[in-house]
Design a protein around this motif. Structure first.
Motif, PDB file in Angstrom:
ATOM      1  N   LYS A   1       0.960  -1.260  -0.098  1.00 61.62           N
ATOM      2  CA  LYS A   1      -0.149   0.291  -0.003  1.00 61.62           C
ATOM      3  C   LYS A   1       0.471   1.337  -0.016  1.00 61.62           C
ATOM      4  CE  LYS A   1      -3.813  -2.177   2.162  1.00 61.62           C
ATOM      5  NZ  LYS A   1      -4.457  -1.457   3.508  1.00 61.62           N
TER       6      LYS A   1
ATOM      7  N   GLU B   1      -2.478  -7.960  -3.005  1.00 59.94           N
ATOM      8  CA  GLU B   1      -3.570  -6.367  -3.177  1.00 59.94           C
ATOM      9  C   GLU B   1      -2.121  -5.227  -3.590  1.00 59.94           C
ATOM     10  OE1 GLU B   1      -6.267  -4.190   0.477  1.00 59.94           O
ATOM     11  OE2 GLU B   1      -5.476  -6.362   1.088  1.00 59.94           O
TER      12      GLU B   1
ATOM     13  N   ASP C   1      -2.522  -0.998  -3.519  1.00 61.99           N
ATOM     14  CA  ASP C   1      -3.460   0.474  -2.721  1.00 61.99           C
ATOM     15  C   ASP C   1      -2.489   1.008  -3.312  1.00 61.99           C
ATOM     16  OD1 ASP C   1      -4.604   1.968  -2.294  1.00 61.99           O
ATOM     17  OD2 ASP C   1      -5.924   0.616  -0.119  1.00 61.99           O
TER      18      ASP C   1
ATOM     19  N   ASP D   1      -2.876   5.570  -3.653  1.00 61.69           N
ATOM     20  CA  ASP D   1      -3.384   6.697  -3.243  1.00 61.69           C
ATOM     21  C   ASP D   1      -2.494   8.185  -3.919  1.00 61.69           C
ATOM     22  OD1 ASP D   1      -4.716   8.398  -2.525  1.00 61.69           O
ATOM     23  OD2 ASP D   1      -5.828   7.316  -0.379  1.00 61.69           O
TER      24      ASP D   1
ATOM     25  N   THR E   1      -5.683  -8.622  -6.613  1.00 60.75           N
ATOM     26  CA  THR E   1      -6.481  -6.762  -5.983  1.00 60.75           C
ATOM     27  C   THR E   1      -5.721  -5.593  -6.708  1.00 60.75           C
ATOM     28  OG1 THR E   1      -8.081  -8.294  -4.624  1.00 60.75           O
ATOM     29  CG2 THR E   1      -7.969  -5.682  -4.513  1.00 60.75           C
TER      30      THR E   1
ATOM     31  N   THR F   1      -6.038  -1.868  -6.201  1.00 60.34           N
ATOM     32  CA  THR F   1      -7.161  -0.628  -5.553  1.00 60.34           C
ATOM     33  C   THR F   1      -6.603   0.776  -6.045  1.00 60.34           C
ATOM     34  OG1 THR F   1      -7.956  -1.223  -3.528  1.00 60.34           O
ATOM     35  CG2 THR F   1      -8.100   0.619  -3.941  1.00 60.34           C
TER      36      THR F   1
ATOM     37  N   CYS G   1      -7.292   5.619  -7.057  1.00 59.49           N
ATOM     38  CA  CYS G   1      -7.768   6.809  -6.470  1.00 59.49           C
ATOM     39  C   CYS G   1      -7.983   7.455  -7.680  1.00 59.49           C
ATOM     40  CB  CYS G   1      -6.850   6.740  -5.488  1.00 59.49           C
ATOM     41  SG  CYS G   1      -4.986   7.909  -6.808  1.00 59.49           S
TER      42      CYS G   1
ATOM     43  N   HIS H   1      -9.489  -8.498  -9.210  1.00 58.48           N
ATOM     44  CA  HIS H   1     -10.832  -7.815  -8.426  1.00 58.48           C
ATOM     45  C   HIS H   1     -10.321  -6.190  -8.586  1.00 58.48           C
ATOM     46  CE1 HIS H   1     -12.926  -6.004  -4.883  1.00 58.48           C
ATOM     47  NE2 HIS H   1     -13.050  -5.696  -5.345  1.00 58.48           N
TER      48      HIS H   1
ATOM     49  N   VAL I   1     -10.604  -2.257  -7.514  1.00 58.14           N
ATOM     50  CA  VAL I   1     -11.419  -1.875  -6.889  1.00 58.14           C
ATOM     51  C   VAL I   1     -11.555   0.429  -6.867  1.00 58.14           C
ATOM     52  CG1 VAL I   1     -11.715  -0.289  -4.470  1.00 58.14           C
ATOM     53  CG2 VAL I   1     -11.500  -3.111  -5.210  1.00 58.14           C
TER      54      VAL I   1
ATOM     55  N   LYS J   1     -11.315   3.382  -6.086  1.00 58.61           N
ATOM     56  CA  LYS J   1     -11.958   4.875  -5.587  1.00 58.61           C
ATOM     57  C   LYS J   1     -12.311   5.749  -6.031  1.00 58.61           C
ATOM     58  CE  LYS J   1      -9.615   3.431  -1.579  1.00 58.61           C
ATOM     59  NZ  LYS J   1      -8.763   3.469   0.043  1.00 58.61           N
TER      60      LYS J   1
ATOM     61  N   THR K   1     -15.697  -3.208  -7.855  1.00 58.03           N
ATOM     62  CA  THR K   1     -16.425  -2.197  -7.096  1.00 58.03           C
ATOM     63  C   THR K   1     -15.227  -0.962  -6.533  1.00 58.03           C
ATOM     64  OG1 THR K   1     -15.408  -4.457  -5.336  1.00 58.03           O
ATOM     65  CG2 THR K   1     -15.806  -1.848  -4.466  1.00 58.03           C
TER      66      THR K   1
ATOM     67  N   ASP L   1     -15.469   2.223  -5.800  1.00 54.08           N
ATOM     68  CA  ASP L   1     -16.250   3.212  -3.745  1.00 54.08           C
ATOM     69  C   ASP L   1     -16.228   4.277  -3.973  1.00 54.08           C
ATOM     70  OD1 ASP L   1     -15.952   3.615  -1.332  1.00 54.08           O
ATOM     71  OD2 ASP L   1     -14.133   2.614  -1.236  1.00 54.08           O
TER      72      ASP L   1
END
Length: 508
Positions: free
Chosen positions: A285, A304, A306, A308, A346, A348, A350, A373, A375, A377, A402, A404
């Motif tokens: 992350k 995973e 992530d 951001d 996964t 994720t 931003c 997967h 995600v 945001k 997803t 979000d």
């Protein structure tokens, strides 16, 4: 609740606290106690209270410390049991209510009573073991002697999990840190505490993680709100599996290297480029500024990832740097996650990434990823639409998407942007490989039935997704009843046009 008992022990002789000060703390504790789950005198409650002490201690040790303290109002029996919890957490923010913190005078008096309460608690702990010990207090300069004694207490108890947090809740980034507030120094006894399995240190002075290298049981570390020049020797020689760096600065090292399974870097200041050498990492992350990242030895399949970069999002993507930022983000994704090397199960992302990757000079150089997967945001602003399409195009094996929705949740239609009309954009007859072959579920979080949410969900419903089985809609927990009725009505409309899949609504 028929009876509420507050057991006030005699104050220590050196604690000159008046009744008004005690009232601040008592008011807070009573308010919290009244919010606790009320237990009547039913047979079921009696059976729980009549369990052996050893079982009751296990029960309270599974609760948060705040909930554990609240059990003292249940009966006389519980007033002694809660003191035997194996997990002790003295968090200033838990003990002082927002109303107390809002008033400087009451806050100062409340802090005095809080520290006096901590002192008295520790004096009542005798032979029972402690597994987890946390002390979290801001502006620690006034209480250095107390903090020193609490750390010594934790060391004597040979705790497994230790949290020493002296950060200020008012800080938002490391730029807000007042260096004069960093006054606590970690004693040598902590560096020698061989029982430690996890350690969190925040807002301390002259902290050197290299001194932790000999702690063979230490698996989880978290450092925050302080200067951290070179943790590399510690990371490469220790057995740490989880690393978190939160709002640290002065990071002069150019490599994050080690056998960590989980790495989270949050809003830190790197002075140099950074190379990641994490051959066993399973969760990665990153949140913060954008600078050149390089990846050396990395796990082939990361569960995973992530990313951001919202700290850079000033809602002005017309700057001269946006093409360069888009290119750096495409390079980052290609370098970390492409089907020729590594992949993330996964991923994720931003809003900033969604806005910038289409602005890269060569956005179509973004390579396909093995992600299953994705995600997003997102604010579902038209500036993000092309980025969403670009990721759908390059996730050919996507199984779950997803969406979000970030606050404020979109309600009214946004204005057009650069020729992108939000009312018609998702009506285009375009589909991607993942939609045709692999996509099974679309999940929308913070769903309120707004027009933009409905447009993108309809896009997946009518775009010929052969394997799409369900659409899951999660409403915000604080949505009022009128808005819930509206959102339910929109979900029923989606179900009517969805002959081959199920639309499920969750009231989260």
């Amino acid at each position: 609740m028929e009876t509420l008992t507050i057991d006030l022990l005699p104050r220590s002789p050196n604690a000159n606290v008046g009744s008004a000060m005690a009232d601040v703390f008592i008011d807070t504790m009573i308010a919290e106690a009244l919010r606790a789950e009320k237990m009547d005198s039913s047979d079921q409650a009696d059976r729980i209270s009549n369990l052996p002490d050893v079982l009751l201690v296990l029960i309270v040790s599974c609760l948060s410390f705040k909930e554990c303290v609240q059990t003292c109002v249940l009966s006389k029996r519980w007033r002694s049991v809660y003191l035997e919890t194996r997990n002790v957490s003295f968090k200033e923010t838990d003990f002082l209510s927002p109303s107390v913190n809002a008033n400087p005078i009451r806050n100062a008096l409340g802090r005095i009573v809080f520290v006096d309460y901590v002192r008295r608690w520790v004096t009542r702990i005798h032979d029972q073991p402690i597994d987890t010990f946390e002390i979290s207090i801001s502006y620690p300069k006034t209480y250095l002697d107390v903090i020193e004694s609490l750390i010594a207490f934790a060391v004597r108890k040979r705790v497994k999990n230790l949290v020493l947090d002296f950060s200020n809740p008012a800080w938002r980034t490391f730029h807000d840190v007042n260096l004069d507030e960093l006054v606590v120094e970690i004693p040598e006894s902590v560096y020698d505490l061989a029982t430690l399995e996890s350690l969190k240190v925040c807002a301390c002075n002259k902290f050197d993680p290299a001194n932790l290298s000999n702690l063979g049981k230490l698996k989880t570390v978290s450092f925050g709100w302080m200067e951290l020049t070179d943790p590399e020797p510690f990371l490469t020689t220790s057995r740490v599996e989880s690393l978190t760096l939160n709002d640290c600065w002065g990071l002069e090292f150019n490599m994050i290297k080690g056998n960590m399974r989980e790495v989270a870097i949050i809003n830190c200041e790197f002075l140099l480029n950074c190379i990641f050498d994490l051959p066993r990492v399973d969760i990665l992350k990153y949140s913060g500024d954008l600078f050149p990242f390089e990846f050396d030895k990395m796990n082939a399949i990361i569960s995973e990832v992530d990313l951001d970069f919202r700290v850079l999002d000033n809602n002005n993507d017309e700057s001269d740097d946006s093409n360069a930022e888009g290119g750096m983000l495409c390079h980052l994704l290609n370098n970390l996650l492409d089907d020729g090397g590594r992949s993330a199960t996964t991923l994720t992302v931003c809003p900033f990434l969604l806005k910038m990757i289409p602005r890269s000079e060569h956005p179509h150089f973004l390579r396909p990823m093995e992600t299953k997967h994705l995600v997003l945001k997102t604010e579902l602003h038209p500036r993000e639409f092309n980025g969403i399409r670009l990721l759908l195009m390059n996730c050919p094996k996507l199984e779950t998407l997803t969406i979000d929705l970030l606050p404020p949740s979109p309600i009214a239609m946004a204005s057009s942007y650069a020729g992108i009309d939000p009312q018609t954009y998702w009506m285009q007859n375009i589909s991607y490989e993942c939609q045709r072959e692999t996509l099974k579920a679309v999940i929308v979080k913070n769903f309120i039935g707004g027009a933009k949410e409905l447009h993108i969900v309809k896009f997946f419903i009518r775009s010929g997704c052969k394997r799409l089985e369900r659409v899951e809609l999660y409403m915000p927990f604080d949505l009022d009843n009128g808005r819930k009725v509206f959102a339910y009505a929109k979900s029923e409309m989606l179900q009517k046009i969805s002959k081959h899949l199920q639309v499920v609504v969750h009231n989260s």
